[in-house]
Design a protein around this motif. Structure first.
Motif, PDB file in Angstrom:
ATOM      1  N   LEU A  41       0.888  -1.165   0.000  1.00  0.00           N
ATOM      2  CA  LEU A  41       0.000   0.000   0.000  1.00  0.00           C
ATOM      3  C   LEU A  41       0.925   1.213   0.000  1.00  0.00           C
ATOM      4  CD1 LEU A  41      -2.748  -1.089   2.584  1.00  0.00           C
ATOM      5  CD2 LEU A  41      -2.853  -1.175   0.097  1.00  0.00           C
ATOM      6  N   VAL A  42       0.889   2.026   1.021  1.00  0.00           N
ATOM      7  CA  VAL A  42       1.852   3.121   1.159  1.00  0.00           C
ATOM      8  C   VAL A  42       3.207   2.527   1.527  1.00  0.00           C
ATOM      9  CG1 VAL A  42       2.440   5.202   2.464  1.00  0.00           C
ATOM     10  CG2 VAL A  42       0.062   4.760   1.831  1.00  0.00           C
ATOM     11  N   GLY A  43       3.190   1.585   2.443  1.00  0.00           N
ATOM     12  CA  GLY A  43       4.394   0.872   2.864  1.00  0.00           C
ATOM     13  C   GLY A  43       4.368  -0.554   2.353  1.00  0.00           C
ATOM     14  N   PRO A  44       5.417  -1.303   2.615  1.00  0.00           N
ATOM     15  CA  PRO A  44       5.501  -2.684   2.133  1.00  0.00           C
ATOM     16  C   PRO A  44       4.476  -3.579   2.823  1.00  0.00           C
ATOM     17  CG  PRO A  44       7.249  -2.263   3.693  1.00  0.00           C
ATOM     18  CD  PRO A  44       6.569  -0.937   3.440  1.00  0.00           C
ATOM     19  N   SER A  45       4.176  -4.711   2.180  1.00  0.00           N
ATOM     20  CA  SER A  45       3.299  -5.687   2.816  1.00  0.00           C
ATOM     21  C   SER A  45       4.032  -6.332   3.980  1.00  0.00           C
ATOM     22  CB  SER A  45       2.878  -6.760   1.808  1.00  0.00           C
ATOM     23  OG  SER A  45       3.970  -7.604   1.487  1.00  0.00           O
ATOM     24  N   PHE A  46       3.284  -6.823   4.941  1.00  0.00           N
ATOM     25  CA  PHE A  46       3.895  -7.527   6.058  1.00  0.00           C
ATOM     26  C   PHE A  46       4.616  -8.778   5.556  1.00  0.00           C
ATOM     27  CE2 PHE A  46       0.263  -5.524   8.518  1.00  0.00           C
ATOM     28  CZ  PHE A  46       1.039  -4.507   9.027  1.00  0.00           C
ATOM     29  N   LYS A  47       4.073  -9.398   4.535  1.00  0.00           N
ATOM     30  CA  LYS A  47       4.702 -10.586   3.943  1.00  0.00           C
ATOM     31  C   LYS A  47       6.082 -10.235   3.378  1.00  0.00           C
ATOM     32  CE  LYS A  47       3.761 -13.966   0.294  1.00  0.00           C
ATOM     33  NZ  LYS A  47       2.802 -14.387  -0.712  1.00  0.00           N
ATOM     34  N   ASP A  48       6.191  -9.097   2.696  1.00  0.00           N
ATOM     35  CA  ASP A  48       7.479  -8.670   2.142  1.00  0.00           C
ATOM     36  C   ASP A  48       8.487  -8.320   3.241  1.00  0.00           C
ATOM     37  OD1 ASP A  48       6.579  -9.054  -0.442  1.00  0.00           O
ATOM     38  OD2 ASP A  48       6.134  -6.929  -0.790  1.00  0.00           O
ATOM     39  N   VAL A  49       8.007  -7.700   4.308  1.00  0.00           N
ATOM     40  CA  VAL A  49       8.886  -7.371   5.430  1.00  0.00           C
ATOM     41  C   VAL A  49       9.435  -8.655   6.044  1.00  0.00           C
ATOM     42  CG1 VAL A  49       9.017  -6.323   7.734  1.00  0.00           C
ATOM     43  CG2 VAL A  49       7.719  -5.184   5.921  1.00  0.00           C
ATOM     44  N   ALA A  50       8.548  -9.626   6.267  1.00  0.00           N
ATOM     45  CA  ALA A  50       8.974 -10.903   6.852  1.00  0.00           C
ATOM     46  C   ALA A  50       9.997 -11.601   5.959  1.00  0.00           C
ATOM     47  CB  ALA A  50       7.761 -11.801   7.090  1.00  0.00           C
ATOM     48  N   ALA A  51       9.776 -11.567   4.649  1.00  0.00           N
ATOM     49  CA  ALA A  51      10.700 -12.227   3.719  1.00  0.00           C
ATOM     50  C   ALA A  51      12.058 -11.519   3.695  1.00  0.00           C
ATOM     51  CB  ALA A  51      10.096 -12.260   2.316  1.00  0.00           C
ATOM     52  N   LYS A  52      12.049 -10.190   3.689  1.00  0.00           N
ATOM     53  CA  LYS A  52      13.298  -9.432   3.624  1.00  0.00           C
ATOM     54  C   LYS A  52      14.169  -9.662   4.856  1.00  0.00           C
ATOM     55  CE  LYS A  52      15.130  -4.734   3.041  1.00  0.00           C
ATOM     56  NZ  LYS A  52      14.797  -3.354   2.672  1.00  0.00           N
ATOM     57  N   GLY A  55      15.395 -14.637   9.207  1.00  0.00           N
ATOM     58  CA  GLY A  55      16.656 -15.178   9.686  1.00  0.00           C
ATOM     59  C   GLY A  55      17.675 -14.171  10.175  1.00  0.00           C
ATOM     60  N   GLN A  56      17.359 -12.880  10.115  1.00  0.00           N
ATOM     61  CA  GLN A  56      18.328 -11.877  10.574  1.00  0.00           C
ATOM     62  C   GLN A  56      18.249 -11.728  12.094  1.00  0.00           C
ATOM     63  OE1 GLN A  56      18.504  -8.171   8.425  1.00  0.00           O
ATOM     64  NE2 GLN A  56      17.895  -9.161   6.513  1.00  0.00           N
ATOM     65  N   LYS A  57      19.397 -11.839  12.719  1.00  0.00           N
ATOM     66  CA  LYS A  57      19.492 -11.777  14.174  1.00  0.00           C
ATOM     67  C   LYS A  57      19.017 -10.414  14.698  1.00  0.00           C
ATOM     68  CE  LYS A  57      22.753 -12.627  17.876  1.00  0.00           C
ATOM     69  NZ  LYS A  57      24.117 -12.945  18.233  1.00  0.00           N
ATOM     70  N   ASP A  58      18.288 -10.447  15.776  1.00  0.00           N
ATOM     71  CA  ASP A  58      17.805  -9.247  16.465  1.00  0.00           C
ATOM     72  C   ASP A  58      16.847  -8.390  15.641  1.00  0.00           C
ATOM     73  OD1 ASP A  58      19.365  -9.920  18.709  1.00  0.00           O
ATOM     74  OD2 ASP A  58      21.099  -8.858  17.888  1.00  0.00           O
ATOM     75  N   MET A  59      16.290  -8.945  14.554  1.00  0.00           N
ATOM     76  CA  MET A  59      15.405  -8.135  13.709  1.00  0.00           C
ATOM     77  C   MET A  59      14.104  -7.773  14.414  1.00  0.00           C
ATOM     78  SD  MET A  59      15.063  -6.289  11.183  1.00  0.00           S
ATOM     79  CE  MET A  59      16.649  -6.588  10.499  1.00  0.00           C
ATOM     80  N   ALA A  60      13.594  -8.637  15.273  1.00  0.00           N
ATOM     81  CA  ALA A  60      12.357  -8.303  15.984  1.00  0.00           C
ATOM     82  C   ALA A  60      12.556  -7.046  16.827  1.00  0.00           C
ATOM     83  CB  ALA A  60      11.889  -9.475  16.843  1.00  0.00           C
ATOM     84  N   ALA A  61      13.686  -6.937  17.498  1.00  0.00           N
ATOM     85  CA  ALA A  61      13.965  -5.756  18.313  1.00  0.00           C
ATOM     86  C   ALA A  61      14.129  -4.515  17.440  1.00  0.00           C
ATOM     87  CB  ALA A  61      15.219  -5.974  19.153  1.00  0.00           C
ATOM     88  N   LYS A  62      14.790  -4.657  16.296  1.00  0.00           N
ATOM     89  CA  LYS A  62      14.979  -3.519  15.389  1.00  0.00           C
ATOM     90  C   LYS A  62      13.653  -3.058  14.808  1.00  0.00           C
ATOM     91  CE  LYS A  62      19.680  -4.855  14.186  1.00  0.00           C
ATOM     92  NZ  LYS A  62      20.576  -5.397  13.171  1.00  0.00           N
ATOM     93  N   LEU A  63      12.797  -4.019  14.427  1.00  0.00           N
ATOM     94  CA  LEU A  63      11.480  -3.651  13.897  1.00  0.00           C
ATOM     95  C   LEU A  63      10.622  -2.997  14.972  1.00  0.00           C
ATOM     96  CD1 LEU A  63      10.434  -6.599  11.561  1.00  0.00           C
ATOM     97  CD2 LEU A  63      11.027  -4.267  10.913  1.00  0.00           C
ATOM     98  N   ALA A  64      10.693  -3.515  16.192  1.00  0.00           N
ATOM     99  CA  ALA A  64       9.921  -2.920  17.283  1.00  0.00           C
ATOM    100  C   ALA A  64      10.324  -1.459  17.488  1.00  0.00           C
ATOM    101  CB  ALA A  64      10.116  -3.726  18.564  1.00  0.00           C
ATOM    102  N   GLU A  65      11.614  -1.194  17.417  1.00  0.00           N
ATOM    103  CA  GLU A  65      12.095   0.186  17.561  1.00  0.00           C
ATOM    104  C   GLU A  65      11.594   1.062  16.409  1.00  0.00           C
ATOM    105  OE1 GLU A  65      16.231   2.727  18.068  1.00  0.00           O
ATOM    106  OE2 GLU A  65      16.334   0.545  17.994  1.00  0.00           O
ATOM    107  N   LYS A  66      11.636   0.518  15.190  1.00  0.00           N
ATOM    108  CA  LYS A  66      11.160   1.283  14.039  1.00  0.00           C
ATOM    109  C   LYS A  66       9.656   1.537  14.136  1.00  0.00           C
ATOM    110  CE  LYS A  66      13.119   1.360  10.173  1.00  0.00           C
ATOM    111  NZ  LYS A  66      13.690   1.315   8.835  1.00  0.00           N
ATOM    112  N   ILE A  67       8.914   0.571  14.655  1.00  0.00           N
ATOM    113  CA  ILE A  67       7.471   0.752  14.834  1.00  0.00           C
ATOM    114  C   ILE A  67       7.216   1.915  15.782  1.00  0.00           C
ATOM    115  CG2 ILE A  67       5.397  -0.293  15.844  1.00  0.00           C
ATOM    116  CD1 ILE A  67       6.482  -3.013  14.690  1.00  0.00           C
ATOM    117  N   GLN A  68       7.978   1.972  16.860  1.00  0.00           N
ATOM    118  CA  GLN A  68       7.777   3.038  17.839  1.00  0.00           C
ATOM    119  C   GLN A  68       8.306   4.395  17.379  1.00  0.00           C
ATOM    120  OE1 GLN A  68       9.258   1.219  21.673  1.00  0.00           O
ATOM    121  NE2 GLN A  68       7.345   2.166  22.324  1.00  0.00           N
TER     122      GLN A  68
END
Length: 101
Positions: A41-52, A55-68
């Motif tokens: 839509l305006v931003g990427p699909s959640f499916k595309d974010v998950a694919a990109k 397997g990247q270490k600490d990505m959940a924490a990085k995404l959480a920070e970006k969300i906030q």
């Protein structure tokens, strides 16, 4: 027999609850205004974010920070604004996004 079926149904519901709860949280926090599960839509699909980020270490924490805090550049020059979510909600959303297939 009815008790066994009820118990199995309860277990199945509990197993599905976290993913469903996060999708509901994404809708409640207006993530769906700019993102969809399976299309850009305006931003990427959640499916595309998950694919990109698979397997990247600490990505959940990085995404959480970006969300906030928001950000720009990872998916183009349209900025993602900061979102009014708690740290716990951001972690829950990030973990969920990374599971979308």
């Amino acid at each position: 027999m009815k008790t066994l079926i009820a118990a199995l149904a309860l277990c199945a519901t509990a197993a599905l609850a976290p993913a469903h709860a996060s999708a509901d949280l994404a809708a409640k926090k207006n993530c769906m205004a700019c993102h969809a599960t399976d299309k850009k839509l305006v931003g990427p699909s959640f499916k595309d974010v998950a694919a990109k980020y698979a397997g990247q270490k600490d990505m959940a924490a990085k995404l959480a920070e970006k969300i906030q805090k928001g950000g720009v550049g990872a998916w183009g020059q349209i900025p993602m604004p900061a979102n009014a979510v708690s740290a716990d909600e951001a972690k829950q959303l990030a973990a969920w996004v990374l599971t979308v297939k």
